[in-house]
Scaffold this motif. Structure first.
Motif, mmCIF file in Angstrom:
data_model
loop_
_atom_site.group_PDB
_atom_site.id
_atom_site.type_symbol
_atom_site.label_atom_id
_atom_site.label_comp_id
_atom_site.label_asym_id
_atom_site.label_seq_id
_atom_site.Cartn_x
_atom_site.Cartn_y
_atom_site.Cartn_z
ATOM 1 N N ARG A 34 -4.194 16.311 -0.181
ATOM 2 C CA ARG A 34 -4.892 15.043 -0.053
ATOM 3 C C ARG A 34 -6.254 15.322 0.583
ATOM 4 N NH1 ARG A 34 -1.521 14.181 -3.138
ATOM 5 N NH2 ARG A 34 0.045 12.534 -3.226
ATOM 6 N N ARG A 80 8.955 13.442 -3.863
ATOM 7 C CA ARG A 80 8.669 12.072 -4.332
ATOM 8 C C ARG A 80 8.601 12.111 -5.861
ATOM 9 N NH1 ARG A 80 3.071 9.585 -2.171
ATOM 10 N NH2 ARG A 80 4.335 8.824 -0.440
ATOM 11 N N THR A 82 -8.575 2.671 -4.585
ATOM 12 C CA THR A 82 -8.061 3.961 -4.122
ATOM 13 C C THR A 82 -8.319 5.064 -5.146
ATOM 14 O OG1 THR A 82 -5.993 5.142 -3.703
ATOM 15 C CG2 THR A 82 -5.820 3.174 -5.034
ATOM 16 N N ASP A 83 -8.424 6.294 -4.660
ATOM 17 C CA ASP A 83 -8.568 7.426 -5.584
ATOM 18 C C ASP A 83 -7.311 7.639 -6.433
ATOM 19 O OD1 ASP A 83 -6.897 8.391 -3.566
ATOM 20 O OD2 ASP A 83 -8.063 10.214 -3.183
ATOM 21 N N GLU A 84 -6.174 7.038 -6.003
ATOM 22 C CA GLU A 84 -4.921 7.271 -6.749
ATOM 23 C C GLU A 84 -4.980 6.711 -8.164
ATOM 24 O OE1 GLU A 84 -1.249 6.753 -4.739
ATOM 25 O OE2 GLU A 84 -1.992 7.603 -2.878
ATOM 26 N N TYR A 96 7.842 16.417 1.651
ATOM 27 C CA TYR A 96 8.320 16.310 0.267
ATOM 28 C C TYR A 96 8.028 17.599 -0.511
ATOM 29 C CZ TYR A 96 8.247 11.210 1.185
ATOM 30 O OH TYR A 96 8.437 9.949 1.695
ATOM 31 N N SER A 141 0.781 -1.242 0.000
ATOM 32 C CA SER A 141 0.000 0.000 0.000
ATOM 33 C C SER A 141 0.813 1.293 0.000
ATOM 34 C CB SER A 141 -0.923 0.004 1.235
ATOM 35 O OG SER A 141 -0.151 0.123 2.414
ATOM 36 N N PRO A 184 10.124 15.128 7.632
ATOM 37 C CA PRO A 184 10.443 15.289 6.207
ATOM 38 C C PRO A 184 9.207 15.575 5.355
ATOM 39 C CG PRO A 184 10.421 12.957 6.789
ATOM 40 C CD PRO A 184 10.162 13.708 8.060
ATOM 41 N N HIS A 196 5.128 12.698 -7.986
ATOM 42 C CA HIS A 196 4.253 13.028 -6.848
ATOM 43 C C HIS A 196 2.951 13.689 -7.314
ATOM 44 C CE1 HIS A 196 4.324 14.913 -2.519
ATOM 45 N NE2 HIS A 196 3.283 14.132 -2.722
ATOM 46 N N LEU A 247 2.063 9.420 6.154
ATOM 47 C CA LEU A 247 2.307 10.811 6.556
ATOM 48 C C LEU A 247 1.905 11.113 7.999
ATOM 49 C CD1 LEU A 247 3.191 13.739 5.598
ATOM 50 C CD2 LEU A 247 0.746 14.161 5.351
ATOM 51 N N ASN A 283 -0.243 19.063 2.725
ATOM 52 C CA ASN A 283 0.556 18.296 3.687
ATOM 53 C C ASN A 283 1.112 19.215 4.772
ATOM 54 O OD1 ASN A 283 0.060 16.005 2.178
ATOM 55 N ND2 ASN A 283 1.928 16.243 0.938
ATOM 56 N N TYR A 292 2.475 1.835 -7.502
ATOM 57 C CA TYR A 292 1.375 1.425 -6.617
ATOM 58 C C TYR A 292 0.033 1.650 -7.293
ATOM 59 C CZ TYR A 292 -2.284 2.091 -3.104
ATOM 60 O OH TYR A 292 -3.482 2.051 -2.424
ATOM 61 N N ASN A 331 -7.386 9.405 1.110
ATOM 62 C CA ASN A 331 -6.451 9.075 2.200
ATOM 63 C C ASN A 331 -7.173 8.878 3.533
ATOM 64 O OD1 ASN A 331 -4.772 10.437 0.121
ATOM 65 N ND2 ASN A 331 -3.162 10.044 1.617
HETATM 66 O O1 DAU Z 1 -5.220 8.338 -1.648
HETATM 67 C C1 DAU Z 1 -5.292 7.061 -1.089
HETATM 68 C C2 DAU Z 1 -3.890 6.543 -0.847
HETATM 69 O O2 DAU Z 1 -3.371 7.258 0.278
HETATM 70 C C3 DAU Z 1 -3.843 5.046 -0.584
HETATM 71 O O3 DAU Z 1 -4.265 4.369 -1.742
HETATM 72 C C4 DAU Z 1 -2.415 4.601 -0.218
HETATM 73 O O4 DAU Z 1 -2.393 3.227 0.116
HETATM 74 C C5 DAU Z 1 -1.957 5.412 0.976
HETATM 75 O O5 DAU Z 1 -0.623 5.082 1.292
HETATM 76 C C6 DAU Z 1 -2.071 6.902 0.681
HETATM 77 O O6 DAU Z 1 -1.110 7.292 -0.333
HETATM 78 P P1 DAU Z 1 -0.305 8.685 -0.232
HETATM 79 O O7 DAU Z 1 0.913 8.573 -1.051
HETATM 80 O O8 DAU Z 1 -1.210 9.833 -0.452
HETATM 81 O O9 DAU Z 1 0.032 8.649 1.356
HETATM 82 P P2 DAU Z 1 1.367 8.988 2.170
HETATM 83 O O10 DAU Z 1 0.989 8.966 3.618
HETATM 84 O O11 DAU Z 1 2.529 8.182 1.732
HETATM 85 O O12 DAU Z 1 1.644 10.507 1.746
HETATM 86 C C7 DAU Z 1 0.661 11.502 1.924
HETATM 87 C C8 DAU Z 1 1.232 12.798 1.383
HETATM 88 O O13 DAU Z 1 2.327 13.202 2.233
HETATM 89 C C9 DAU Z 1 1.821 12.690 -0.002
HETATM 90 O O14 DAU Z 1 1.583 13.901 -0.716
HETATM 91 C C10 DAU Z 1 3.313 12.509 0.224
HETATM 92 C C11 DAU Z 1 3.549 13.304 1.483
HETATM 93 N N1 DAU Z 1 4.626 12.817 2.371
HETATM 94 C C12 DAU Z 1 4.599 11.519 2.758
HETATM 95 C C13 DAU Z 1 5.574 11.009 3.582
HETATM 96 C C14 DAU Z 1 5.561 9.563 3.994
HETATM 97 C C15 DAU Z 1 5.608 13.677 2.819
HETATM 98 O O15 DAU Z 1 5.611 14.883 2.487
HETATM 99 N N2 DAU Z 1 6.584 13.193 3.644
HETATM 100 C C16 DAU Z 1 6.612 11.884 4.041
HETATM 101 O O16 DAU Z 1 7.542 11.489 4.776
#
Ligand code: DAU
Ligand code: NAD
Length: 333
Positions: A214, A273, A125-127, A207, A85, A205, A276, A190, A249, A150, A179
């Motif tokens: 989100r 990322r 997922t919406d992604e 990005y 995921s 951190p 992204h 996150l 974020n 993913y 999310n």
């Molecule tokens: O939208 C639904 C999706 O949400 C699900 O399908 C995925 O399984 C789930 O992991 C999630 O994906 P995201 O990539 O949106 O989630 P993540 O928590 O990894 O990151 C959320 C946002 O925060 C994204 O814009 C990247 C940013 N981020 C993430 C991490 C881990 C940062 O800025 N710093 C970080 O360290």
């Protein structure tokens, strides 16, 4: 009903089982999970002695083991959560995402059809829709434009589910949610990442410019939406699920810091990322109109409850971050 739940030891699956095993004592929940780094049976300790809960440590790609479960347990319905995921991990190693998310889903669908399962929900997922500009929302008719390995694997799985409806008459629906956040979310994502690092006074951190958006939904609301689709959804239909809660974020991280009474100076902008997605936002009017689902938790209550849960459950996340997860992140930063 006998409901086979894949990935029930993960974040959303655990929340789903904890909620629904109580709500439906007459249903039986059969949890099939291979316990990858993201699966944690400690989430489900309170279900261990329940008569309406069974666990199998099985990989959904393992045909023989999966078929044995269908033969023994004779499920009426399937809710398919199991997946790799995490987007960042998919960039490092796409192959496992194709294996679990695509081949695992095909395997599951094959047995669902062969053993006459009467209802199937694909938790997507919406992604899969890709990224939005400043305006607009994802609807169920938005074309699939996945941008990460993913989301490509999830979109591919959705196509196989659709094909099973058309070709084999499987009574399947697909949910596409934004999310989630809440208890038991693995500390690589996150919100939990920022909570535990802030508690530890470690750099947070963010990005790129931190302005990616989100659309956040409290996990209980997603679980109720899945349950509603399981019981009332129509074959071949896709249902978008979202909280109408768009935040950058940076806003999220500042709110976590405010609740924990920590300084914004912990925020550290890091390399973006790759690929992204800039903005996600969901139009949930179909599930609201057709199935009467509405989210119950507003963002300010939800984020407060979530931070409090991580404060109250330090042992849970400390056991995780001291293991494999830590070396994964020390390689990245
Ligand atoms: O939208 C639904 C999706 O949400 C699900 O399908 C995925 O399984 C789930 O992991 C999630 O994906 P995201 O990539 O949106 O989630 P993540 O928590 O990894 O990151 C959320 C946002 O925060 C994204 O814009 C990247 C940013 N981020 C993430 C991490 C881990 C940062 O800025 N710093 C970080 O360290
Ligand atoms: P998670 O990573 O926390 O949990 C995934 C679970 O699946 C783990 O318990 C893991 O052990 C299990 N699993 C992985 N590979 C497996 C395999 N081959 N066989 C059996 N079990 C396996 O994920 P999550 O955040 O709970 O997401 C659950 C589902 O919801 C996923 O399909 C995801 O795409 C989808 N989704 C997540 C979000 C979100 O914000 N987290 C939003 C929308 C949709």
């Amino acid at each position: 009903m006998r409901i086979l739940v894949t990935g029930g030891a993960g974040f959303i699956g655990s929340n789903y089982l904890l909620m629904m095993a109580d709500k439906y004592p007459g249903d039986c929940f059969i949890n099939v999970d291979s316990l990858t780094y993201a699966g944690n049976l400690k989430n489900l300790i309170s279900l261990e002695d329940r008569l309406n809960y069974i666990f199998y440590k099985v990989d959904i790609c393992d045909s023989a083991a999966l078929e044995a479960i269908f033969q023994k347990e004779k499920p009426d319905a399937i809710i398919h959560f199991a997946a790799e995921s995490h987007v960042d991990r998919s960039i490092e190693n796409p192959l496992i995402f194709a294996e679990t998310n695509v081949l695992g889903t095909i395997n599951l669908i094959n047995y669902a059809c062969r053993y006459g399962v009467s209802r199937y929900v694909q938790v997507s997922t919406d992604e899969v829709y890709g990224s939005l500009g400043r305006e607009g929302l994802f609807t169920e008719n938005t074309p699939l434009m996945p941008n990460s390995p993913y989301s490509a694997s999830k979109a591919s799985a959705d196509c196989f589910v659709r094909a099973a409806v058309e070709t084999y008459g499987l009574n399947a629906s697909i949910t596409r949610c934004s999310n989630n956040y809440g208890p038991y979310q693995f500390p690589e994502k996150l919100i939990p990442l920022m909570i535990w690092r802030a508690i530890e006074n470690m750099p947070l951190p963010l990005y790129g410019d931190g302005l990616n958006i989100r659309d956040w939904l409290y996990v209980d609301d997603h679980c109720r939406a899945i349950d509603t689709v399981l019981r009332q959804g129509q074959a071949g239909e896709v249902y978008n699920v979202g909280g109408n809660n768009e935040r950058t974020n940076l806003e999220i991280v500042k709110e976590v810091l405010r609740i924990l009474n920590k300084s914004d100076s912990l925020i550290q902008f890091v390399t973006d990322r790759p690929g992204h997605d800039r903005r996600y936002a969901i139009d949930s009017s179909k599930i609201k109109r057709h199935l009467n689902w509405v989210p119950n938790t507003n963002f300010w209550d939800g984020i407060g409850k979530t931070v409090q849960w991580y404060l109250n459950n330090e042992r849970w996340w400390r056991e995780i971050i001291s293991g494999e997860y830590q070396s994964y992140y020390s390689d990245m930063y």
